[in-house]
Design a protein around this motif. Structure first.
Motif, PDB file in Angstrom:
ATOM      1  N   ASP A 136       0.847  -1.191   0.000  1.00 43.68           N
ATOM      2  CA  ASP A 136       0.000   0.000   0.000  1.00 43.68           C
ATOM      3  C   ASP A 136       0.885   1.244   0.000  1.00 43.68           C
ATOM      4  O   ASP A 136       1.406   1.659   1.033  1.00 43.68           O
ATOM      5  CB  ASP A 136      -0.896  -0.030   1.243  1.00 43.68           C
ATOM      6  N   GLU A 191       0.299   4.319   2.240  1.00 40.03           N
ATOM      7  CA  GLU A 191       0.833   4.193   3.601  1.00 40.03           C
ATOM      8  C   GLU A 191       2.295   4.645   3.630  1.00 40.03           C
ATOM      9  O   GLU A 191       2.725   5.358   4.527  1.00 40.03           O
ATOM     10  CB  GLU A 191       0.715   2.732   4.085  1.00 40.03           C
ATOM     11  N   SER A 245      -1.535  -3.942   0.253  1.00 40.96           N
ATOM     12  CA  SER A 245      -2.735  -3.194  -0.062  1.00 40.96           C
ATOM     13  C   SER A 245      -3.884  -4.168  -0.196  1.00 40.96           C
ATOM     14  O   SER A 245      -3.813  -5.132  -0.927  1.00 40.96           O
ATOM     15  CB  SER A 245      -2.546  -2.422  -1.375  1.00 40.96           C
ATOM     16  N   ARG A 265      -3.436  -2.740  -6.489  1.00 41.57           N
ATOM     17  CA  ARG A 265      -2.390  -1.732  -6.678  1.00 41.57           C
ATOM     18  C   ARG A 265      -3.019  -0.341  -6.771  1.00 41.57           C
ATOM     19  O   ARG A 265      -4.205  -0.191  -7.079  1.00 41.57           O
ATOM     20  CB  ARG A 265      -1.591  -2.060  -7.932  1.00 41.57           C
ATOM     21  N   LEU A 266      -2.146   0.642  -6.529  1.00 41.72           N
ATOM     22  CA  LEU A 266      -2.595   2.020  -6.643  1.00 41.72           C
ATOM     23  C   LEU A 266      -2.670   2.373  -8.128  1.00 41.72           C
ATOM     24  O   LEU A 266      -1.681   2.244  -8.845  1.00 41.72           O
ATOM     25  CB  LEU A 266      -1.590   2.935  -5.948  1.00 41.72           C
ATOM     26  N   TYR A 316      -7.294   3.034  -5.644  1.00 42.64           N
ATOM     27  CA  TYR A 316      -6.759   1.700  -5.880  1.00 42.64           C
ATOM     28  C   TYR A 316      -7.595   0.960  -6.909  1.00 42.64           C
ATOM     29  O   TYR A 316      -8.743   1.297  -7.166  1.00 42.64           O
ATOM     30  CB  TYR A 316      -6.742   0.913  -4.565  1.00 42.64           C
TER      31      TYR A 316
END
Lengths: 809, 560
Positions: free
Chosen positions: A368, A371, A394, A398-399, A407
């Motif tokens: 993540d 974060e 995460s 994925r972002l 996400y």
């Protein structure tokens, strides 16, 4: 203020839009060396593979921003406040330099047919057209080189593609060697691709304008096409003489250069304090915003670097790269913590500097990263073992969009829930993909991947649309219901309206008129029913119509309209309680009508004002009423208790023809005279009555003003350029022009642009609505438009039969 | 003798900001009257320094009611200065538009702006619809929309308005006033045509828009001709135009003319006693050649109702005075003479400073005398000069109603002149249409006279003088270094609504008000009748002009 912005990229466009958004009324001009208006360089690869045109990747610009194309700025006169191109000069009050950077090259390739840099749209086109059957050589292994390689591999055109790396790196010199190996392998699955490490060009043969042969340490390449993607340097040669420069133009933290009226932003600027030069979209736009804030004299703002997240997708690899502003790539104290999964081809690479996380590079990582970003921002000290112990996976995949922190799983849910089948449908649901634009293509592909049953999608869409409309309609119905309870001012009620219509043989015309008004207000036909019931409420609202410094042209136009005859509107539906031209009462008696409306209908009546407000000589150029009240005093007195003020005609907008140079009576518009911004302006000389009636109905239906443009004009009527909707537009596009009054072109209705038609500068719905019951409009009568709806400027610049160019001569 | 002052401001149902003040004696007879324009805009100042070709688009904005004629006069003045003559088709199209405007203006003026001074809407509710039909038939064999059924539905509609107690535009009229003379049935007939005329004037403006793009503020004239060539060559457009005019012609024959006869009969006593009669000075400049041989309107000047002493019109006798107007001029050196606004304000109580300057309108004079212009002047002059177009129509109307020529010089007479003129104009439109069709048939499609602007003289001057609905309109332009150096307008209302001049001689509105008796001074309906009978248009009337007996275009104007 005249603000000139030099440059044609995202920083220039962002700065221009920011100015228009924050303060209206400035003259903003973008001067770009390129032949295209500002576009988004992030999508250059799409020009290479032909999946987009420059038009597709064009950056949105506020419509008042002017753009000069193909003007490469060569010098700045800081004393005379002008910038010069080879054949033009532009004066500025404030200048913003956003010229970006120039690509580095090992030797000059501009004259060569089969070699290119990769920085501009023209570079993209050159590559696209030159690589067919060639052996492409890409020099440079950074993100740009990799992305280009990824693009080329997907195309059939290249014969082979070489990627030359002087060392053993790809992407970034710190990237873990195993990751490098995987990436190289993955590319070389395509037999046309050769990634050559520890290699460089050692020789080349040039014949005329072509490189016929390239020799590297390892290969001899015939019929090559060479592309440099080895980095960039600030594009600032033109500024070196007049401004303090180092690598870039030196700026303080407010983005101001050594000249107080000049700002530099983006890749062209170098911060004095840290030596930092921006390279990412986010930093560029952030700097543009800072420069604009300072330039407009708002609160002083300093540029501060932030944690940046970058993404890149090549082959099956998804990069995510989080960098703290305190990251120094060359520091010896940097430590790497690498966690690898061979089977998943996954790399998490943490770079730590003295207990602080300063960079993270993820390859197909599921950590993540938001974060991690927070960690960098808060400067939370960490022990290296932390990353092994507590891997922050995460939960949401994925972002995808680092700008909005969205996400993959968020998006998939959003897509499923709303049955989204195209990117445009995401508008209003999420901003993902719409901030820097980098991940847009990613999202487009994601949408393709998520299976949505087309039938279901259609159904959901229809349901949502219906629910939205129903909600809106319900509000409108409630609002009209409120009027239903009011005592009508004319005797005509809903019941005997039917009879009155019948008596006048107007049922059919009336229905047609309702459709027409609904369409003109750009509402869907479903609204016809509520428009109809709104019309039936018109007689519940007292209307006061004041004539100030006017010619009665708008009143004349109002009584001459039809469908149904507006005169019936007046007699039956609208309660036009005070109108000097039409009312029976005069003198004291008309005064008492006005008084009674002001007293008894406070905050209920609508005030319509026609004419300019002369302020010269204490307003005494106009006196009205038995006590000789000045026009401006009368206006203020009546406007105070009005629930809405509509300024009709161009004189009421800003003085119109009465305020044309030299403005003998100091005339201004209603808004300025009252010092109020909440005036609905309906300019035009005269205003089209449809726009008055439409606005009244809108008010009844929605209890609010229609959406207004920067001049306070309702967008449904004034949001469209005459030129774009003109019946003669086809002739313009075909270069068919009237060149002389009464010539053969005139007989055939060709374009009037060369006879001075100002349609391109006018925003009004004349071509759709026309005048006098749709009988004609000035362009149909062969004269051309004078942009009368733009206010006094029309009478100083547009009301003539010459083009703007001719007029200057 | 106690004098009482009555102030009427705003005078409604006219274009523009007009104030009337009258002083009455103990018998409620008007002893003194003042007419004052209350708005100054300075369009001439704005025109100064501009390209002469642009004058028309600015000058037409002098007025939104007479918009068309200012546009035309302005373009003609520039053409006159440069010696450019537009081709016949362009002249015809210009005439079609101007004459349509005459008809439209006259209909709107009579029914919508003026008739409520004679027609008591509330009284119409008492009408017996059967009887109303009989009355209508006595004025025309086939009266316009005058069946019992139609009268019933109109009456019903009116009843619902009046019962509501809120009358919108009809609120606070002088209903029930002693000076109303029509029977309930006659009132109903006129109210009926009031409604019909609303439709007629809308369709008529559609006809005008066929050639002008839009109205008000048309956009089809250029120096040298007209732009609407595509509309001219399109048979459908011409056909639409002709059919609308036919419809209107029908209305004039079966409604407007019979209604006027009805009005003359009802108010004959007033007319015969000369209510609203002025000093008897009339002026017409003549206009509109048809087939190159006859003019629709003749020119001529008459003083003191001396109909035998009619003399030809000559513009050089026009002068303009400003003793009582809010301007001053520095007259020591005639060549540097400047006219500037010079506002001396109102009294503390908001009334006019009657013994000083009191209006933005100046006082144009012909041979130093105030002149009445407009339909009455044109009809009297046309009659005296045996005009083939005017005399027969006017004569038959006068014979049927027992009128004499002097009766036209009255409040009712001005309305008669207007109605007769509407008929003459609508007849002439058909002649112009057939000429146009003839030209096109023989391949004359020309609509513009070519000129090279750069080769035109840089110093010149010219004028455009036309008869327009309210009277004589004159635009004067002086050009220096290729730009407008001076621009002047004398509009019909400038003549009629002028304040006193240098010798204290009243303007036509003022003079016509003297001696009328008000039956109820708190409701001065009789004053409104007189003023409305001139069809005031104040936006047109206020202009900076200064002549003092010299050529009109020699003087400079300077901005405030």
């Amino acid at each position: 203020m005249r603000i000139v912005i030099v440059g044609g990229g995202i920083a220039a466009a962002y700065a221009a839009n920011a100015i228009m958004q924050k303060e209206k009324g400035h003259d903003v001009l973008i001067v770009t060396a390129e032949k295209y208006p500002p576009y988004d360089r992030i999508h250059l690869c799409r020009l290479v593979d032909g999946s987009a045109t420059v038009e597709d990747i064009r950056l949105d610009l506020h419509k008042s921003v002017k753009v000069e194309l193909s003007q490469k700025i060569v010098s700045i006169d800081t004393v005379g406040k002008k910038v010069f191109s080879k054949n033009a000069s532009y004066s500025y009050d404030k200048l913003i330099i956003a010229t970006g950077s120039k690509p580095k090259e090992l030797f000059d390739v501009s004259e060569l047919e089969n070699a290119s840099t990769f920085r501009s749209a023209d570079d993209g086109f050159k590559i696209a057209s030159g690589i067919k059957g060639s052996n492409v050589v890409i020099v440079g292994v950074g993100p740009i080189g990799l992305e280009l390689l990824d693009t080329l591999v997907k195309m059939d055109a290249p014969n082979t593609v070489f990627l030359l790396s002087r060392s053993r790196h790809l992407y970034d010199h710190v990237l873990d060697p195993r990751a490098v190996e995987w990436i190289a392998e993955s590319f070389e699955e395509d037999p046309r691709v050769k990634i050559s490490f520890e290699d460089e060009i050692v020789d080349k043969q040039i014949e005329k304008n072509r490189i016929s042969k390239i020799v590297t340490k390892r290969y001899t390449i015939e019929n090559p096409f060479l592309i440099f993607g080895i980095g960039k340097k600030p594009n600032i040669e033109f500024a070196r003489e007049s401004l303090d420069c180092d690598r870039g133009i030196l700026v303080d933290d407010t983005m101001k250069t050594s000249d107080p009226d000049i700002y530099a932003v983006g890749e062209a600027a170098q911060l004095r304090s840290t030596g930092f030069i921006a390279g990412r979209v986010k930093e560029c736009t952030q700097q543009a915003g800072v420069a604009v804030d300072n330039l407009l004299g708002n609160k002083p703002v300093n540029f501060q670097m932030e944690v940046a997240i970058n993404e890149l997708k090549v082959r099956a690899f998804q990069f995510v790269d989080v960098v703290s502003p305190s990251y120094d790539p060359h520091s010896k104290a940097n430590e790497d913590i690498i966690i690898i999964s061979k089977s998943l081809k996954r790399v998490d690479q943490y770079i730590v500097y003295k207990d602080l996380l300063i960079r993270f590079i993820g390859l197909n990582s599921n950590v993540d990263v938001i974060e991690l970003k927070k960690m960098m921002e808060k400067k939370t000290p960490v022990d290296p073992s932390f990353f092994y112990r507590s891997r922050k996976e995460s939960k949401k995949g994925r972002l995808v969009c680092s700008c909005t922190g969205t996400y993959e799983q968020d998006l998939i849910e959003l897509i499923k829930e709303n049955a989204v089948t195209s990117f445009s449908e995401l508008k209003g649901l999420t901003r993902a993909g719409r901030v820097c634009g980098r991940c847009r293509q990613d999202i487009v592909e994601l949408i393709k991947r998520v299976h949505i049953d087309p039938e279901l999608a259609k159904k959901i869409r229809a349901q949502k649309e219906a629910a939205r409309e129903e909600k809106k309609m319900e509000l409108v119905r409630k609002r009209i219901e409120k009027f239903n309870r009011l005592h009508p001012r004319n005797r005509i009620t809903t019941e005997n309206l039917e009879e009155a219509l019948k008596a006048l043989d107007m049922n059919r015309e009336y229905n047609r008129w309702i459709s027409m008004i609904t369409a003109q207000m750009r509402l869907s036909p479903a609204y016809e029913e509520v428009v109809d019931s709104a019309v039936r409420q018109l007689n519940k609202i007292p209307i006061v119509w004041l004539e100030l410094a006017d010619c009665s042209g708008n009143s004349e136009a109002f009584i001459k309209t039809s469908n149904p005859k507006i005169t019936d509107l007046i007699l039956n539906y609208i309660s036009l309680d005070y109108h000097e031209l039409l009312m029976a009462a005069a003198g004291q008696h008309s005064e008492s009508v006005l008084k009674s409306v002001i007293q008894n209908d406070k905050n209920r009546y609508i005030l319509v004002v026609e004419g300019a407000v002369p302020l010269g000589m204490d307003g005494k150029f106009l006196r009205i009423g038995p006590r000789g009240e000045t026009g401006v005093k009368l206006l203020k007195r009546v406007a105070e208790g009005a629930v809405a003020v509509m300024a009709v005609g161009s004189c009421a907008l800003d003085g119109g023809v009465v305020a044309a140079g030299p403005n003998p009576t100091g005339a201004v518009g209603v808004s300025e005279a009252l010092g109020r911004k909440d005036i609905i302006n309906l300019p035009g000389c005269p205003v089209n009555p449809v726009n008055i009636v439409g606005t009244l109905i809108y008010y009844i239906m929605f209890d609010e003003m229609p959406e207004l443009d920067s001049l306070g004009r309702p967008k449904w009527a004034y949001g469209y350029r005459i030129h774009d909707n003109c019946e003669r537009r086809g002739h313009f596009d075909m270069d068919e022009f009237v060149l002389e009054w009464g010539d053969e072109g005139a007989k055939m209705g060709w374009c009037l642009f060369k006879m001075g038609c100002k349609g391109p500068y006018a925003h009004l719905n004349c071509p759709q609505v026309k005048f006098n019951d749709g009988m004609s409009w000035p362009v149909q009568a062969g004269h051309g438009c004078i942009a009368c709806g733009e206010g006094k400027i029309a009478f100083d610049r547009y009301a003539n039969e010459r083009t703007i160019e001719e007029r200057k001569r | 003798m106690s004098k009482k002052k009555i102030v009427i401001d705003p005078v409604t149902r006219i274009e523009g900001h007009l104030r009337i003040e009258v002083e009455i004696d103990e018998n409620n007879v008007v002893k003194e009257a003042r007419a004052a324009g209350q708005l100054f805009r300075g369009i001439e100042i704005i025109l100064k320094g501009r390209d002469p070709r642009d004058a028309g688009l600015i000058a037409q904005r002098i007025c939104g009611v007479c918009t068309n004629v200012h546009y035309r006069a302005s373009v003609t003045a520039v053409e006159n200065a440069y010696g450019i003559v537009p081709p016949p088709n362009a002249q015809i199209i210009r005439n079609l538009i101007t004459l349509s405007l005459f008809v439209q203006d006259h209909i709107v003026h009579f029914y919508h702006l003026h008739s409520l001074d004679y027609v008591d809407i509330v009284s119409a509710l008492e009408a017996d619809v059967k009887k109303a039909e009989e009355v209508a038939v006595s004025y025309h064999d086939y009266p316009y929309r005058s069946s019992v059924g139609h009268f019933s539905s109109i009456k019903e509609k009116l009843t619902s308005f009046v019962k509501a107690g809120r009358l919108g535009l009809f609120a606070n009229g002088y209903w029930g006033h002693d000076a109303y003379r029509l029977s309930p049935e006659e009132n109903l007939i006129l109210v009926n045509h009031y409604m019909e005329a609303l439709r007629i004037q809308t369709t008529l403006s559609k006809a005008i828009a066929i050639f002008t793009g839009k109205t008000p503020h048309p956009q089809n004239l250029v120096v040298g001709g007209v732009t609407s060539v595509a509309d001219m060559l399109n048979p459908q457009r011409l056909n639409d135009f002709i059919f609308i005019i036919k419809d209107v012609h029908d209305f004039i024959e079966r409604a407007y003319i019979p209604d006027m006869k009805l009005l003359v009969n009802a108010y004959k006593e007033e007319m015969k006693s000369g209510v609203g009669r002025g000093s008897g000075n009339f002026m017409a400049a003549g206009s509109y050649m048809i087939r190159g041989e006859e003019k629709i309107f003749e020119d001529g000047v008459i003083f003191d109702h001396d109909f035998d002493g009619i003399e030809p019109f000559d513009e050089k006798h026009i002068t303009e005075e400003m003793a009582r107007s809010w301007y001053k001029s520095d007259s020591n050196d005639p060549y540097s003479e400047k006219t500037e606004p010079f506002y001396t304000d109102l009294n503390e109580d908001g009334t006019l400073k009657g013994e000083e300057k009191y209006s933005w309108i100046k006082s144009p004079r012909y041979r130093a005398k105030p002149m009445e212009v407009g339909p009455a002047a044109r009809m009297i002059v046309g009659y005296l000069k045996d005009s083939k177009r005017i005399k027969p129509v006017l004569k038959s109307f006068m014979e049927e109603t027992g009128m004499e020529l002097i009766d036209l010089s009255s409040t009712i007479g001005r309305n008669v002149a207007r109605a007769v003129e509407a008929k003459i104009c609508s007849d002439a439109i058909f002649d112009f249409c057939s000429d146009l069709i003839e030209n096109i048939k023989y391949y004359d499609e020309e609509t513009w006279t070519k000129f090279d602007f750069d080769k035109l003289p840089k110093e010149t001057q010219g004028c455009g003088i036309h008869e327009v609905p309210r009277g004589v309109l004159s635009h004067f332009v002086r050009i220096e270094e290729g730009k407008i150096a001076n621009y002047q307008v004398i509009a019909p209302t400038t003549w009629n609504a002028s304040p006193k001049g240098e010798k204290g001689k009243r303007g036509p509105y003022e003079e016509s008000l003297i001696g009328i008796r008000l039956s109820d001074p708190s409701r001065p309906l009789e004053v409104l009748r007189v003023v409305h009978s001139f069809d005031p248009c104040i936006a047109c009337a206020v202009h900076i002009v200064n002549t003092r007996g010299k050529s009109l275009s020699q003087y400079r104007i300077s901005p405030v």
